[in-house]
Design a protein around this motif. Structure first.
Motif, PDB file in Angstrom:
ATOM      1  N   LYS A   1       0.832  -1.202   0.000  1.00 49.23           N
ATOM      2  CA  LYS A   1       0.000   0.000   0.000  1.00 49.23           C
ATOM      3  C   LYS A   1       0.869   1.256   0.000  1.00 49.23           C
ATOM      4  O   LYS A   1       0.556   2.247  -0.666  1.00 49.23           O
ATOM      5  N   GLU A   2       1.967   1.190   0.734  1.00 49.52           N
ATOM      6  CA  GLU A   2       2.854   2.353   0.819  1.00 49.52           C
ATOM      7  C   GLU A   2       3.532   2.634  -0.512  1.00 49.52           C
ATOM      8  O   GLU A   2       3.536   3.783  -0.988  1.00 49.52           O
ATOM      9  N   HIS A   3       4.104   1.614  -1.139  1.00 47.12           N
ATOM     10  CA  HIS A   3       4.895   1.904  -2.338  1.00 47.12           C
ATOM     11  C   HIS A   3       4.058   1.954  -3.612  1.00 47.12           C
ATOM     12  O   HIS A   3       4.456   2.581  -4.593  1.00 47.12           O
ATOM     13  N   GLU A   4       2.880   1.322  -3.620  1.00 42.03           N
ATOM     14  CA  GLU A   4       2.027   1.404  -4.811  1.00 42.03           C
ATOM     15  C   GLU A   4       1.180   2.663  -4.798  1.00 42.03           C
ATOM     16  O   GLU A   4       0.978   3.294  -5.826  1.00 42.03           O
ATOM     17  N   GLY A   5       0.651   3.017  -3.624  1.00 42.71           N
ATOM     18  CA  GLY A   5      -0.242   4.162  -3.552  1.00 42.71           C
ATOM     19  C   GLY A   5      -1.648   3.809  -4.030  1.00 42.71           C
ATOM     20  O   GLY A   5      -1.870   2.774  -4.658  1.00 42.71           O
ATOM     21  N   TYR A   6      -2.576   4.677  -3.743  1.00 40.95           N
ATOM     22  CA  TYR A   6      -3.995   4.441  -4.026  1.00 40.95           C
ATOM     23  C   TYR A   6      -4.487   5.204  -5.252  1.00 40.95           C
ATOM     24  O   TYR A   6      -5.483   4.830  -5.871  1.00 40.95           O
ATOM     25  N   ALA A   7      -3.792   6.264  -5.616  1.00 39.10           N
ATOM     26  CA  ALA A   7      -4.147   7.098  -6.777  1.00 39.10           C
ATOM     27  C   ALA A   7      -5.596   7.575  -6.719  1.00 39.10           C
ATOM     28  O   ALA A   7      -6.265   7.704  -7.758  1.00 39.10           O
ATOM     29  N   ASN A   8      -6.103   7.795  -5.484  1.00 38.79           N
ATOM     30  CA  ASN A   8      -7.479   8.274  -5.292  1.00 38.79           C
ATOM     31  C   ASN A   8      -8.525   7.348  -5.910  1.00 38.79           C
ATOM     32  O   ASN A   8      -9.649   7.779  -6.183  1.00 38.79           O
ATOM     33  N   GLY A   9      -8.156   6.104  -6.140  1.00 41.78           N
ATOM     34  CA  GLY A   9      -9.122   5.132  -6.635  1.00 41.78           C
ATOM     35  C   GLY A   9      -9.341   5.146  -8.139  1.00 41.78           C
ATOM     36  O   GLY A   9     -10.166   4.386  -8.658  1.00 41.78           O
ATOM     37  N   TYR A  10      -8.600   5.996  -8.865  1.00 39.80           N
ATOM     38  CA  TYR A  10      -8.746   6.076 -10.315  1.00 39.80           C
ATOM     39  C   TYR A  10      -7.753   5.138 -11.010  1.00 39.80           C
ATOM     40  O   TYR A  10      -6.647   4.903 -10.511  1.00 39.80           O
ATOM     41  N   ALA A  11      -8.137   4.639 -12.164  1.00 41.45           N
ATOM     42  CA  ALA A  11      -7.233   3.810 -12.956  1.00 41.45           C
ATOM     43  C   ALA A  11      -6.127   4.670 -13.543  1.00 41.45           C
ATOM     44  O   ALA A  11      -6.323   5.864 -13.815  1.00 41.45           O
ATOM     45  N   TYR A  12      -4.966   4.086 -13.738  1.00 43.52           N
ATOM     46  CA  TYR A  12      -3.827   4.810 -14.294  1.00 43.52           C
ATOM     47  C   TYR A  12      -2.947   3.845 -15.073  1.00 43.52           C
ATOM     48  O   TYR A  12      -3.055   2.619 -14.925  1.00 43.52           O
ATOM     49  N   ARG A  13      -2.099   4.397 -15.897  1.00 47.83           N
ATOM     50  CA  ARG A  13      -1.121   3.589 -16.626  1.00 47.83           C
ATOM     51  C   ARG A  13       0.187   3.610 -15.841  1.00 47.83           C
ATOM     52  O   ARG A  13       0.718   4.674 -15.551  1.00 47.83           O
ATOM     53  N   CYS A  14       0.676   2.429 -15.485  1.00 43.30           N
ATOM     54  CA  CYS A  14       1.972   2.376 -14.821  1.00 43.30           C
ATOM     55  C   CYS A  14       3.062   2.680 -15.856  1.00 43.30           C
ATOM     56  O   CYS A  14       2.788   2.800 -17.048  1.00 43.30           O
ATOM     57  N   VAL A  15       4.297   2.783 -15.400  1.00 41.14           N
ATOM     58  CA  VAL A  15       5.376   3.161 -16.305  1.00 41.14           C
ATOM     59  C   VAL A  15       5.614   2.113 -17.391  1.00 41.14           C
ATOM     60  O   VAL A  15       6.205   2.416 -18.426  1.00 41.14           O
ATOM     61  N   SER A  16       5.141   0.888 -17.159  1.00 38.29           N
ATOM     62  CA  SER A  16       5.261  -0.142 -18.186  1.00 38.29           C
ATOM     63  C   SER A  16       4.074  -0.143 -19.138  1.00 38.29           C
ATOM     64  O   SER A  16       3.999  -0.976 -20.043  1.00 38.29           O
ATOM     65  N   GLY A  17       3.107   0.769 -18.911  1.00 38.15           N
ATOM     66  CA  GLY A  17       1.980   0.917 -19.823  1.00 38.15           C
ATOM     67  C   GLY A  17       0.763   0.093 -19.472  1.00 38.15           C
ATOM     68  O   GLY A  17      -0.239   0.125 -20.199  1.00 38.15           O
ATOM     69  N   LYS A  18       0.801  -0.642 -18.353  1.00 37.89           N
ATOM     70  CA  LYS A  18      -0.330  -1.496 -17.979  1.00 37.89           C
ATOM     71  C   LYS A  18      -1.384  -0.674 -17.241  1.00 37.89           C
ATOM     72  O   LYS A  18      -1.068   0.154 -16.390  1.00 37.89           O
ATOM     73  N   LEU A  19      -2.654  -0.921 -17.578  1.00 41.77           N
ATOM     74  CA  LEU A  19      -3.758  -0.235 -16.916  1.00 41.77           C
ATOM     75  C   LEU A  19      -3.924  -0.829 -15.519  1.00 41.77           C
ATOM     76  O   LEU A  19      -4.116  -2.032 -15.349  1.00 41.77           O
ATOM     77  N   THR A  20      -3.836   0.031 -14.518  1.00 40.70           N
ATOM     78  CA  THR A  20      -3.751  -0.401 -13.126  1.00 40.70           C
ATOM     79  C   THR A  20      -4.731   0.398 -12.291  1.00 40.70           C
ATOM     80  O   THR A  20      -5.070   1.536 -12.607  1.00 40.70           O
ATOM     81  N   ILE A  21      -5.206  -0.215 -11.209  1.00 39.08           N
ATOM     82  CA  ILE A  21      -6.133   0.474 -10.315  1.00 39.08           C
ATOM     83  C   ILE A  21      -5.876   0.022  -8.881  1.00 39.08           C
ATOM     84  O   ILE A  21      -5.344  -1.067  -8.649  1.00 39.08           O
ATOM     85  N   GLY A  22      -6.250   0.873  -7.929  1.00 35.51           N
ATOM     86  CA  GLY A  22      -6.066   0.521  -6.526  1.00 35.51           C
ATOM     87  C   GLY A  22      -4.591   0.435  -6.168  1.00 35.51           C
ATOM     88  O   GLY A  22      -3.777   1.221  -6.635  1.00 35.51           O
ATOM     89  N   TYR A  23      -4.259  -0.543  -5.339  1.00 29.14           N
ATOM     90  CA  TYR A  23      -2.885  -0.720  -4.886  1.00 29.14           C
ATOM     91  C   TYR A  23      -2.115  -1.652  -5.822  1.00 29.14           C
ATOM     92  O   TYR A  23      -1.692  -2.735  -5.446  1.00 29.14           O
ATOM     93  N   GLY A  24      -1.979  -1.230  -7.083  1.00 30.89           N
ATOM     94  CA  GLY A  24      -1.172  -1.991  -8.029  1.00 30.89           C
ATOM     95  C   GLY A  24      -1.882  -3.158  -8.684  1.00 30.89           C
ATOM     96  O   GLY A  24      -1.212  -4.070  -9.186  1.00 30.89           O
TER      97      GLY A  24
END
Length: 212
Positions: A62-85
């Motif tokens: 939880k600490e190193h992934e973060g929550y991103a306010n619950g929105y989906a995001y693209r990680c640096v590898s381009g994968k669509l991610t949500i929540g804690y990774g």
């Protein structure tokens, strides 16, 4: 023997990770579902000695992934991610914003899947070492673990430290190049320390026993 245990204690204490991680998101290559096999009951399979380290691992993610306010995001590898990774798989659908409780549930489901895979590969492995492998599989995938030099060193009862340290890169989704990540480096340091955590406790207990 006492000198050896003291040396081991000092080494692990010296490498202990007390740094706060940055908020950079990353996912390594080959993040795959759990190994195929019989149904797995996490609650009856996890060892009592592992439960505390399991919760420590969940908190660390939880600490190193973060929550991103619950929105989906693209990680640096381009994968669509949500929540804690949680990497969103084909067929999965989520609302625009998920709650902290939902993110926690997704994380624990992913962790159970990773633990199941670790348990199938090393059913005899217990304690902090099982949790180190579980986190490795969670973040890098079972495919990466099965092909890794880390697994070869574990199987050979060899030196795993350098193998943990090799996983400090991610694949840039734009260039395809391997990029060094300070966050990944600190995560690998954490995994290495978790692998040695029980050894440290045993060494301290042995030193205290000999000192009586």
């Amino acid at each position: 023997m006492k000198k050896f245990l003291l040396k081991l204690l000092l080494i692990v204490l010296f490498t202990a990770n007390g740094q706060k991680l940055l908020s950079e998101k990353y996912i390594q290559d080959s993040k795959l579902p759990t190994l195929a096999g019989p149904s797995f009951d996490f609650e009856t399979s996890i060892d009592e000695s592992e439960r505390e380290n399991y919760e420590v691992t969940v908190d660390f993610i939880k600490e190193h992934e973060g929550y991103a306010n619950g929105y989906a995001y693209r990680c640096v590898s381009g994968k669509l991610t949500i929540g804690y990774g949680h990497v969103i798989r084909e067929g999965e659908e989520f609302p625009e914003q998920i709650s902290v409780a939902t993110a926690d549930s997704l994380l624990r489901a992913d962790m159970k899947s990773a633990y199941s895979s670790a348990n199938k590969v090393y059913p005899e492995l217990r304690g902090s070492k099982k949790m180190a492998i579980t986190h490795f599989i969670f973040s890098k995938g079972i495919g990466s673990f099965l092909k890794s030099g880390l697994k070869k060193q574990i199987d050979a009862n060899g030196d795993v430290d350098q193998e943990f340290e090799k996983w400090c890169y991610y694949t840039d989704c734009k260039t395809g190049n391997k990029v060094y990540s300070k966050v990944a480096s600190r995560i690998q340091e954490w995994e290495k320390n978790m692998w040695h955590k029980d050894d440290l406790l045993y060494a301290k207990a042995a030193i205290q026993q000999q000192g009586r």
